[in-house]
Write an enzyme that holds these catalytic residues in place. Structure first.
Site, PDB file in Angstrom:
ATOM      1  N   GLU A 135      14.505  -6.016  -3.526  1.00 27.41           N
ATOM      2  CA  GLU A 135      15.375  -5.187  -3.467  1.00 27.41           C
ATOM      3  C   GLU A 135      16.254  -4.359  -2.006  1.00 27.41           C
ATOM      4  OE1 GLU A 135      13.152  -3.588  -6.334  1.00 27.41           O
ATOM      5  OE2 GLU A 135      14.025  -3.218  -8.020  1.00 27.41           O
ATOM      6  N   GLU A 155       7.374  -7.453 -10.983  1.00 24.15           N
ATOM      7  CA  GLU A 155       7.578  -6.677 -12.024  1.00 24.15           C
ATOM      8  C   GLU A 155       7.565  -6.946 -13.139  1.00 24.15           C
ATOM      9  OE1 GLU A 155       9.648  -7.405  -9.373  1.00 24.15           O
ATOM     10  OE2 GLU A 155      10.426  -5.137  -8.306  1.00 24.15           O
TER      11      GLU A 155
HETATM   12  N1  DAK Z   1       0.583  -3.926  -2.054  1.00 29.82           N
HETATM   13  C1  DAK Z   1      -0.750  -3.301  -1.314  1.00 29.82           C
HETATM   14  N2  DAK Z   1      -1.078  -4.510  -0.630  1.00 29.82           N
HETATM   15  C2  DAK Z   1      -1.047  -5.932  -0.219  1.00 29.82           C
HETATM   16  C3  DAK Z   1       0.296  -6.256  -1.726  1.00 29.82           C
HETATM   17  C4  DAK Z   1       0.612  -5.422  -1.927  1.00 29.82           C
HETATM   18  N3  DAK Z   1       1.666  -5.313  -3.035  1.00 29.82           N
HETATM   19  N4  DAK Z   1       0.370  -7.374  -0.704  1.00 29.82           N
HETATM   20  C5  DAK Z   1      -0.571  -7.792  -0.089  1.00 29.82           C
HETATM   21  N5  DAK Z   1      -1.415  -7.128  -0.042  1.00 29.82           N
HETATM   22  C6  DAK Z   1      -2.444  -7.501   1.136  1.00 29.82           C
HETATM   23  C7  DAK Z   1      -3.445  -7.371   0.129  1.00 29.82           C
HETATM   24  O1  DAK Z   1      -4.031  -6.589  -0.536  1.00 29.82           O
HETATM   25  C8  DAK Z   1      -4.325  -8.196   1.468  1.00 29.82           C
HETATM   26  O2  DAK Z   1      -5.179  -6.586   1.942  1.00 29.82           O
HETATM   27  P1  DAK Z   1      -7.049  -7.074   2.065  1.00 29.82           P
HETATM   28  O3  DAK Z   1      -7.190  -7.603   1.242  1.00 29.82           O
HETATM   29  O4  DAK Z   1      -6.854  -7.786   3.689  1.00 29.82           O
HETATM   30  O5  DAK Z   1      -7.005  -5.930   3.143  1.00 29.82           O
HETATM   31  C9  DAK Z   1      -3.414  -8.700   2.649  1.00 29.82           C
HETATM   32  O6  DAK Z   1      -1.777  -7.327   2.037  1.00 29.82           O
HETATM   33  C10 DAK Z   1      -3.516  -9.715   2.743  1.00 29.82           C
HETATM   34  O7  DAK Z   1      -2.270 -10.115   1.084  1.00 29.82           O
HETATM   35  P2  DAK Z   1      -3.392 -11.380   0.043  1.00 29.82           P
HETATM   36  O8  DAK Z   1      -4.261 -11.636   0.895  1.00 29.82           O
HETATM   37  O9  DAK Z   1      -2.695 -11.349  -1.042  1.00 29.82           O
HETATM   38  O10 DAK Z   1      -2.403 -12.732   0.519  1.00 29.82           O
HETATM   39  P3  DAK Z   1      -1.896 -13.696   0.154  1.00 29.82           P
HETATM   40  O11 DAK Z   1      -1.137 -14.817   0.996  1.00 29.82           O
HETATM   41  O12 DAK Z   1      -3.091 -14.767  -0.734  1.00 29.82           O
HETATM   42  O13 DAK Z   1      -0.947 -13.857  -1.686  1.00 29.82           O
HETATM   43  C11 DAK Z   1       0.513 -12.750  -2.508  1.00 29.82           C
HETATM   44  C12 DAK Z   1       0.011 -13.360  -0.860  1.00 29.82           C
HETATM   45  C13 DAK Z   1       2.186 -11.924  -1.702  1.00 29.82           C
HETATM   46  C14 DAK Z   1       0.832 -13.928  -2.866  1.00 29.82           C
HETATM   47  C15 DAK Z   1      -0.335 -12.108  -2.779  1.00 29.82           C
HETATM   48  O14 DAK Z   1      -1.140 -10.657  -1.527  1.00 29.82           O
HETATM   49  C16 DAK Z   1       0.505 -10.743  -3.686  1.00 29.82           C
HETATM   50  O15 DAK Z   1       0.981 -11.397  -4.693  1.00 29.82           O
HETATM   51  N6  DAK Z   1       0.616  -9.350  -3.423  1.00 29.82           N
HETATM   52  C17 DAK Z   1       0.994  -8.931  -4.328  1.00 29.82           C
HETATM   53  C18 DAK Z   1       2.548  -9.349  -4.363  1.00 29.82           C
HETATM   54  C19 DAK Z   1       3.232  -7.921  -5.751  1.00 29.82           C
HETATM   55  O16 DAK Z   1       3.063  -8.247  -6.773  1.00 29.82           O
HETATM   56  N7  DAK Z   1       3.676  -6.995  -4.884  1.00 29.82           N
HETATM   57  C20 DAK Z   1       4.306  -5.785  -6.048  1.00 29.82           C
HETATM   58  C21 DAK Z   1       6.135  -5.902  -6.545  1.00 29.82           C
HETATM   59  S1  DAK Z   1       6.439  -4.917  -7.485  1.00 29.82           S
HETATM   60  C22 DAK Z   1      10.241   1.688  -8.671  1.00 29.82           C
HETATM   61  C23 DAK Z   1      10.398   1.234  -7.494  1.00 29.82           C
HETATM   62  C24 DAK Z   1      10.106  -0.011  -7.362  1.00 29.82           C
HETATM   63  C25 DAK Z   1       9.273  -0.706  -7.430  1.00 29.82           C
HETATM   64  C26 DAK Z   1       8.201  -0.113  -8.870  1.00 29.82           C
HETATM   65  C27 DAK Z   1       9.162   1.015  -9.541  1.00 29.82           C
HETATM   66  N8  DAK Z   1      10.012   3.061  -9.665  1.00 29.82           N
HETATM   67  C28 DAK Z   1      11.395   3.699  -8.527  1.00 29.82           C
HETATM   68  C29 DAK Z   1       9.862   3.213 -10.728  1.00 29.82           C
HETATM   69  C30 DAK Z   1       8.671  -1.780  -6.935  1.00 29.82           C
HETATM   70  C31 DAK Z   1       7.819  -2.498  -7.507  1.00 29.82           C
HETATM   71  C32 DAK Z   1       7.216  -3.819  -7.450  1.00 29.82           C
HETATM   72  O17 DAK Z   1       7.537  -4.442  -6.018  1.00 29.82           O
END
Ligand code: DAK
Length: 262
Positions: A135, A155
């Protein structure tokens, strides 16, 4: 107009108008060629977008917006693995009440601030560009990516809406079909596909990413900033107008540019 040399190593961390050491999550640099660089700097968390990062970006963008020395801005992510892996999911669990969150958003609406910045914004994207990460990239005017880039809007898989503008900005760039494909399924889109769909305008190797972004920024910085800003305004604002209104806007801006150059 004077051309400024390429790859001059003159970036400094301390912009004139921003207080020293103010930013925990973002590095802000600007150089004497008119280029600013904003680095999302939480590599240990894949540059996840936190409340602190929102506030830091708000300060940085507010300063950029009124800094006429800045002619182009590059956004990038620190570390090897990601531009930004989306909203900080650990923080989401401790989020304030919806009412409080809405009040803060109204006071510090980062997304509208992005839209109001007159200078061209260039996103240099690598690795994961997910959720709020894509975004942010979509608020930029140009997206340059390295071949390892992975875009996605996870999301819906998390049971939330992409609410940092993704439902509005993505279709404006990709059209309905391709956007709904990503938005409704959370499907990831990688380098080559992103380039072919128009999500990014340049696809380069990882080693060339920052250099390519700088080349584009320098090209822009070497042009008349009034014309560049007007062109951006005509295109971006014109997208939300009828063709008739857009033509009026274009005519007004062209006249302003012509009279300013006399
Ligand atoms: N948040 C916090 N920590 C995160 C993170 C995240 N989104 N993504 C990765 N990390 C952290 C992991 O916890 C890990 O930390 P430690 O465990 O080492 O302390 C470190 O980064 C490395 O990550 P991984 O070990 O998981 O690394 P991999 O290579 O195995 O995997 C990955 C990479 C990107 C596939 C995986 O980390 C992953 O799936 N991450 C989450 C992706 C995700 O679902 N992101 C959230 C998207 S939702 C709103 C405004 C905005 C939004 C919503 C509402 N309003 C105004 C109402 C936005 C929403 C979103 O962005």
């Amino acid at each position: 107009m004077k051309r400024i040399p390429l790859f001059h190593a003159g970036f400094t961390r301390l912009p004139g108008r921003l207080p020293m050491g103010a930013f925990e999550t973002v590095i802000f640099e600007k150089d004497d060629r008119g280029i600013a660089r904003v680095t999302l700097n939480r590599p240990q968390a894949l540059n996840a977008f936190s409340v602190r990062m929102r506030d830091d970006l708000y300060e940085v963008l507010s300063a950029i917006k009124i800094d006429d020395e800045i002619r182009a801005v590059i956004f990038r992510g620190a570390g090897e693995k990601a531009f930004c892996a989306g909203a900080d999911l650990k923080e989401f669990l401790t989020a304030p009440s919806a009412i409080k969150a809405r009040r803060i958003r109204a006071l510090r609406d980062l997304w509208r601030l992005f839209l109001s910045v007159p200078q061209p914004l260039i996103a240099a994207l690598h690795g994961y560009v997910l959720g709020s990460g894509i975004e942010i990239a979509l608020y930029c005017d140009l997206r340059i990516a390295s071949e390892d880039v992975v875009f996605g809007l996870p999301e819906v898989e998390l049971g939330i809406l992409p609410a940092a503008g993704g439902t509005q900005t993505l279709p404006r760039l990709l059209g309905l079909g391709r956007s709904l494909d990503m938005l409704l399924t959370g499907r990831r889109c990688k380098g080559r596909e992103a380039f072919e769909s128009g999500l990014v305008s340049h696809l380069v190797s990882g080693e060339r990413l920052l250099q390519s972004a700088e080349e584009v920024a320098l090209e822009i910085a070497s042009l008349d900033p009034r014309v560049v800003r007007s062109a951006k305004q005509a295109v971006v604002r014109g997208m939300d107008m009828t063709l008739d209104q857009g033509l009026d806007l274009e005519r007004r801006l062209a006249l302003q540019c012509r009279s300013a150059s006399k």
